[in-house]
Design a protein around this motif. Structure first.
Motif, PDB file in Angstrom:
ATOM      1  N   GLU A 273       0.827  -1.207   0.000  1.00 23.86           N
ATOM      2  CA  GLU A 273       0.000   0.000   0.000  1.00 23.86           C
ATOM      3  C   GLU A 273       0.860   1.254   0.000  1.00 23.86           C
ATOM      4  O   GLU A 273       0.600   2.198  -0.732  1.00 23.86           O
ATOM      5  CB  GLU A 273      -0.902   0.034   1.236  1.00 23.86           C
ATOM      6  N   ASP A 274       1.839   1.283   0.892  1.00 25.54           N
ATOM      7  CA  ASP A 274       2.760   2.407   0.999  1.00 25.54           C
ATOM      8  C   ASP A 274       4.044   1.899   1.644  1.00 25.54           C
ATOM      9  O   ASP A 274       4.207   0.695   1.823  1.00 25.54           O
ATOM     10  CB  ASP A 274       2.139   3.580   1.786  1.00 25.54           C
ATOM     11  N   GLU A 275       4.941   2.806   2.006  1.00 24.08           N
ATOM     12  CA  GLU A 275       6.248   2.393   2.515  1.00 24.08           C
ATOM     13  C   GLU A 275       6.190   1.666   3.863  1.00 24.08           C
ATOM     14  O   GLU A 275       7.166   1.054   4.282  1.00 24.08           O
ATOM     15  CB  GLU A 275       7.187   3.586   2.615  1.00 24.08           C
ATOM     16  N   ARG A 276       5.043   1.709   4.539  1.00 24.51           N
ATOM     17  CA  ARG A 276       4.911   1.055   5.840  1.00 24.51           C
ATOM     18  C   ARG A 276       3.815  -0.008   5.902  1.00 24.51           C
ATOM     19  O   ARG A 276       3.658  -0.662   6.928  1.00 24.51           O
ATOM     20  CB  ARG A 276       4.613   2.104   6.915  1.00 24.51           C
ATOM     21  N   THR A 277       3.056  -0.189   4.837  1.00 24.70           N
ATOM     22  CA  THR A 277       1.870  -1.046   4.906  1.00 24.70           C
ATOM     23  C   THR A 277       1.796  -2.002   3.719  1.00 24.70           C
ATOM     24  O   THR A 277       2.068  -1.610   2.588  1.00 24.70           O
ATOM     25  CB  THR A 277       0.592  -0.178   4.925  1.00 24.70           C
ATOM     26  N   ALA A 278       1.387  -3.249   4.002  1.00 32.44           N
ATOM     27  CA  ALA A 278       1.171  -4.238   2.945  1.00 32.44           C
ATOM     28  C   ALA A 278       0.002  -5.136   3.327  1.00 32.44           C
ATOM     29  O   ALA A 278      -0.237  -5.393   4.508  1.00 32.44           O
ATOM     30  CB  ALA A 278       2.413  -5.080   2.733  1.00 32.44           C
ATOM     31  N   ASN A 279      -0.717  -5.586   2.331  1.00 34.81           N
ATOM     32  CA  ASN A 279      -1.774  -6.588   2.498  1.00 34.81           C
ATOM     33  C   ASN A 279      -1.279  -7.886   1.887  1.00 34.81           C
ATOM     34  O   ASN A 279      -0.555  -7.873   0.890  1.00 34.81           O
ATOM     35  CB  ASN A 279      -3.058  -6.161   1.783  1.00 34.81           C
TER      36      ASN A 279
ATOM     37  N   VAL B 187      -4.714 -10.361   5.468  1.00 34.60           N
ATOM     38  CA  VAL B 187      -4.276  -9.535   6.591  1.00 34.60           C
ATOM     39  C   VAL B 187      -3.596  -8.263   6.075  1.00 34.60           C
ATOM     40  O   VAL B 187      -3.221  -8.166   4.907  1.00 34.60           O
ATOM     41  CB  VAL B 187      -3.318 -10.298   7.531  1.00 34.60           C
ATOM     42  N   ARG B 188      -3.447  -7.339   7.007  1.00 33.53           N
ATOM     43  CA  ARG B 188      -2.775  -6.065   6.716  1.00 33.53           C
ATOM     44  C   ARG B 188      -1.667  -5.890   7.737  1.00 33.53           C
ATOM     45  O   ARG B 188      -1.921  -5.871   8.939  1.00 33.53           O
ATOM     46  CB  ARG B 188      -3.774  -4.925   6.830  1.00 33.53           C
ATOM     47  N   ALA B 189      -0.431  -5.791   7.262  1.00 27.62           N
ATOM     48  CA  ALA B 189       0.717  -5.558   8.129  1.00 27.62           C
ATOM     49  C   ALA B 189       1.081  -4.082   8.051  1.00 27.62           C
ATOM     50  O   ALA B 189       1.114  -3.502   6.963  1.00 27.62           O
ATOM     51  CB  ALA B 189       1.899  -6.406   7.693  1.00 27.62           C
ATOM     52  N   ARG B 190       1.350  -3.496   9.205  1.00 32.23           N
ATOM     53  CA  ARG B 190       1.682  -2.075   9.262  1.00 32.23           C
ATOM     54  C   ARG B 190       2.856  -1.849  10.199  1.00 32.23           C
ATOM     55  O   ARG B 190       2.845  -2.322  11.333  1.00 32.23           O
ATOM     56  CB  ARG B 190       0.489  -1.266   9.745  1.00 32.23           C
ATOM     57  N   ILE B 191       3.867  -1.159   9.711  1.00 32.35           N
ATOM     58  CA  ILE B 191       4.974  -0.732  10.553  1.00 32.35           C
ATOM     59  C   ILE B 191       4.500   0.505  11.291  1.00 32.35           C
ATOM     60  O   ILE B 191       4.238   1.538  10.680  1.00 32.35           O
ATOM     61  CB  ILE B 191       6.231  -0.428   9.721  1.00 32.35           C
ATOM     62  N   GLU B 192       4.363   0.390  12.597  1.00 26.40           N
ATOM     63  CA  GLU B 192       3.842   1.483  13.417  1.00 26.40           C
ATOM     64  C   GLU B 192       4.929   2.461  13.828  1.00 26.40           C
ATOM     65  O   GLU B 192       4.693   3.668  13.867  1.00 26.40           O
ATOM     66  CB  GLU B 192       3.149   0.926  14.664  1.00 26.40           C
TER      67      GLU B 192
ATOM     68  N   THR C 110       2.386  -4.248  13.490  1.00 30.58           N
ATOM     69  CA  THR C 110       1.140  -4.946  13.813  1.00 30.58           C
ATOM     70  C   THR C 110       0.572  -5.621  12.567  1.00 30.58           C
ATOM     71  O   THR C 110       0.745  -5.120  11.453  1.00 30.58           O
ATOM     72  CB  THR C 110       0.068  -3.987  14.385  1.00 30.58           C
ATOM     73  N   VAL C 111      -0.072  -6.732  12.784  1.00 35.20           N
ATOM     74  CA  VAL C 111      -0.762  -7.461  11.719  1.00 35.20           C
ATOM     75  C   VAL C 111      -2.199  -7.671  12.189  1.00 35.20           C
ATOM     76  O   VAL C 111      -2.419  -8.155  13.299  1.00 35.20           O
ATOM     77  CB  VAL C 111      -0.084  -8.820  11.426  1.00 35.20           C
ATOM     78  N   ARG C 112      -3.138  -7.276  11.347  1.00 28.55           N
ATOM     79  CA  ARG C 112      -4.569  -7.422  11.659  1.00 28.55           C
ATOM     80  C   ARG C 112      -5.295  -7.930  10.424  1.00 28.55           C
ATOM     81  O   ARG C 112      -4.789  -7.850   9.315  1.00 28.55           O
ATOM     82  CB  ARG C 112      -5.172  -6.072  12.045  1.00 28.55           C
ATOM     83  N   MET C 113      -6.514  -8.420  10.633  1.00 22.41           N
ATOM     84  CA  MET C 113      -7.327  -8.824   9.489  1.00 22.41           C
ATOM     85  C   MET C 113      -7.568  -7.626   8.584  1.00 22.41           C
ATOM     86  O   MET C 113      -7.796  -6.525   9.071  1.00 22.41           O
ATOM     87  CB  MET C 113      -8.659  -9.409   9.953  1.00 22.41           C
ATOM     88  N   ALA C 114      -7.534  -7.854   7.291  1.00 19.59           N
ATOM     89  CA  ALA C 114      -7.744  -6.766   6.328  1.00 19.59           C
ATOM     90  C   ALA C 114      -9.220  -6.535   6.121  1.00 19.59           C
ATOM     91  O   ALA C 114     -10.045  -7.368   6.349  1.00 19.59           O
ATOM     92  CB  ALA C 114      -7.068  -7.108   5.008  1.00 19.59           C
TER      93      ALA C 114
END
Length: 108
Positions: A69-75, A87-92, A104-108
């Motif tokens: 999605e962007d430099e910190r987020t991927a599905n 799922v959606r992984a996000r570098i917080e 964090t990884v959460r359901m997308a």
């Protein structure tokens, strides 16, 4: 950095995965909760290396079809012991050197 994480996960390279994280870091995966499984809370780079070594070696976690999605987020599509979900992984948080402090990884 999210690309490095993705490449490490796709290659099942637990050492490369751990190298993306700062020595003092946190990895939280809340998505197994929807499968009535325990969530994963992993603290420190050595723990992340051990966690992913076990999950990749015993094929508990398998990942497919990443979309950045962007430099910190991927599905991506993940299999937890054979059950698939998106799922959606996000570098917080990242440290001054560009390593991950919290992800964090959460359901997308």
């Amino acid at each position: 950095m999210i690309e490095k994480v993705i490449n490490a996960m796709m290659a099942k390279d637990y050492k490369a995965m751990a190298a993306c994280f700062a020595p003092k870091c946190r990895y939280f995966d809340y998505s197994p909760l929807s499968l009535n499984m325990q969530t994963y809370h992993v603290y420190s780079r050595p723990s992340i290396e051990m966690f992913f070594h076990n999950k990749f070696t015993f094929r508990v976690i398998n990942v497919f079809d990443f979309v950045i999605e962007d430099e910190r987020t991927a599905n991506y599509l993940v299999s937890y012991a054979g059950t698939y979900m998106c799922v959606r992984a996000r570098i917080e948080k990242m440290d001054e050197g560009g390593l991950i402090q919290e992800m964090t990884v959460r359901m997308a």
